[in-house]
Write a protein that holds these residues in place. Structure first.
Motif, PDB file in Angstrom:
ATOM      1  N   VAL A  18       1.758  -3.117   0.745  1.00  0.00           N
ATOM      2  CA  VAL A  18       1.094  -2.571  -0.448  1.00  0.00           C
ATOM      3  C   VAL A  18       1.682  -3.199  -1.707  1.00  0.00           C
ATOM      4  O   VAL A  18       0.942  -3.559  -2.640  1.00  0.00           O
ATOM      5  CB  VAL A  18       1.235  -1.031  -0.482  1.00  0.00           C
ATOM      6  CG1 VAL A  18       0.684  -0.469  -1.789  1.00  0.00           C
ATOM      7  CG2 VAL A  18       0.502  -0.404   0.699  1.00  0.00           C
ATOM      8  N   VAL A  74      -3.795   1.702  -2.088  1.00  0.00           N
ATOM      9  CA  VAL A  74      -4.846   1.510  -1.089  1.00  0.00           C
ATOM     10  C   VAL A  74      -6.205   1.923  -1.625  1.00  0.00           C
ATOM     11  O   VAL A  74      -7.217   1.272  -1.363  1.00  0.00           O
ATOM     12  CB  VAL A  74      -4.516   2.302   0.196  1.00  0.00           C
ATOM     13  CG1 VAL A  74      -5.684   2.250   1.180  1.00  0.00           C
ATOM     14  CG2 VAL A  74      -3.262   1.743   0.852  1.00  0.00           C
ATOM     15  N   LYS A 109      -7.253  -5.588   1.772  1.00  0.00           N
ATOM     16  CA  LYS A 109      -6.799  -4.966   3.016  1.00  0.00           C
ATOM     17  C   LYS A 109      -6.598  -6.002   4.116  1.00  0.00           C
ATOM     18  O   LYS A 109      -5.661  -5.900   4.917  1.00  0.00           O
ATOM     19  CB  LYS A 109      -7.795  -3.898   3.457  1.00  0.00           C
ATOM     20  CG  LYS A 109      -7.835  -2.679   2.533  1.00  0.00           C
ATOM     21  CD  LYS A 109      -8.816  -1.624   3.025  1.00  0.00           C
ATOM     22  CE  LYS A 109      -8.830  -0.410   2.089  1.00  0.00           C
ATOM     23  NZ  LYS A 109      -9.758   0.649   2.536  1.00  0.00           N
ATOM     24  N   ALA A 141      -3.261  -7.567   3.412  1.00  0.00           N
ATOM     25  CA  ALA A 141      -2.164  -6.651   3.740  1.00  0.00           C
ATOM     26  C   ALA A 141      -1.956  -6.579   5.251  1.00  0.00           C
ATOM     27  O   ALA A 141      -0.821  -6.601   5.749  1.00  0.00           O
ATOM     28  CB  ALA A 141      -2.461  -5.269   3.167  1.00  0.00           C
TER      29      ALA A 141
END
Length: 212
Positions: A154, A161, A169, A172
């Protein structure tokens, strides 16, 4: 990997440098990636014991097991989960093909030495510059390690998020995959829930990054 020799070296090093020096041997050939520690001296330093799981550098080596062995890392700074500062060295033991089969780690607790140094520095009125890059944390368990890796993913994206796009995403989750996070049992469930996606979407994100 000659485990008997590794245990002998671990004992000799800790006998030389005392109770602030921890030496850990990880077995990367073991099928159980959550219980890699096969020898440890002065485990009170990181509060670990025989049968405990890997640190991040060990998890990354497991993720790339069978590939070219990573470079050894000497005299870098790490931290325990309760904030103690360690001077660490990680040596990868290789098989006949050059792939990592074990890890020999030395962690020396320098917390009190740093406190003494800061006291002297303060008396001399000299400012000590702090590095911006956070030091790696040695977790007590693989679950703590997974939490730490999720937190780092993050921070890498730079937004919560709730504000992440699909591509954020994917980046990540790629970070987590490269770090070996998905070697931890049921990590897929935890990561999916954290990022608000299904497990099917999670694996599609992993595959999407591999295809790029």
């Amino acid at each position: 990997m000659d485990l008997g020799l590794m245990k002998q070296l671990a004992h000799a090093i800790t006998a030389q440098f005392g109770s602030n020096c921890e030496v850990v041997v990880h077995d990367l050939k073991n099928a159980d990636s959550e219980h890699t520690i096969v020898a440890i001296e002065n485990g009170h330093v990181s509060q670990r014991e025989l049968g405990d799981g890997p640190s991040r550098v060990v998890l990354e080596a497991l993720q790339h097991k069978g590939e070219e062995c990573p470079d050894d890392m000497c005299a870098y700074i790490s931290k325990t989960s309760d904030g103690r500062i360690l001077k660490s060295t990680t040596v990868y033991m290789k098989d006949e093909n050059g792939a990592p089969e074990g890890v020999f780690s030395i962690n020396y607790d320098i917390t009190e030495l740093l406190m003494a140094d800061r006291a002297v520095t303060s008396l001399l009125n000299h400012k000590q510059q702090e590095e911006d890059r956070p030091d790696p944390v040695i977790p007590r368990s693989v679950n703590d390690l997974l939490d730490d890796l999720i937190e780092q993913s993050v921070k890498m994206i730079g937004k919560p998020v709730a504000m992440m796009t699909k591509n954020d995403k994917i980046e990540a989750i790629h970070f987590l995959n490269e770090a070996g996070a998905f070697l931890v049992t049921k990590s897929g469930d935890k990561v999916s829930k954290y990022f608000g996606i299904s497990k099917y979407t999670l694996y599609s994100y992993i595959d999407a990054k591999k295809e790029n």
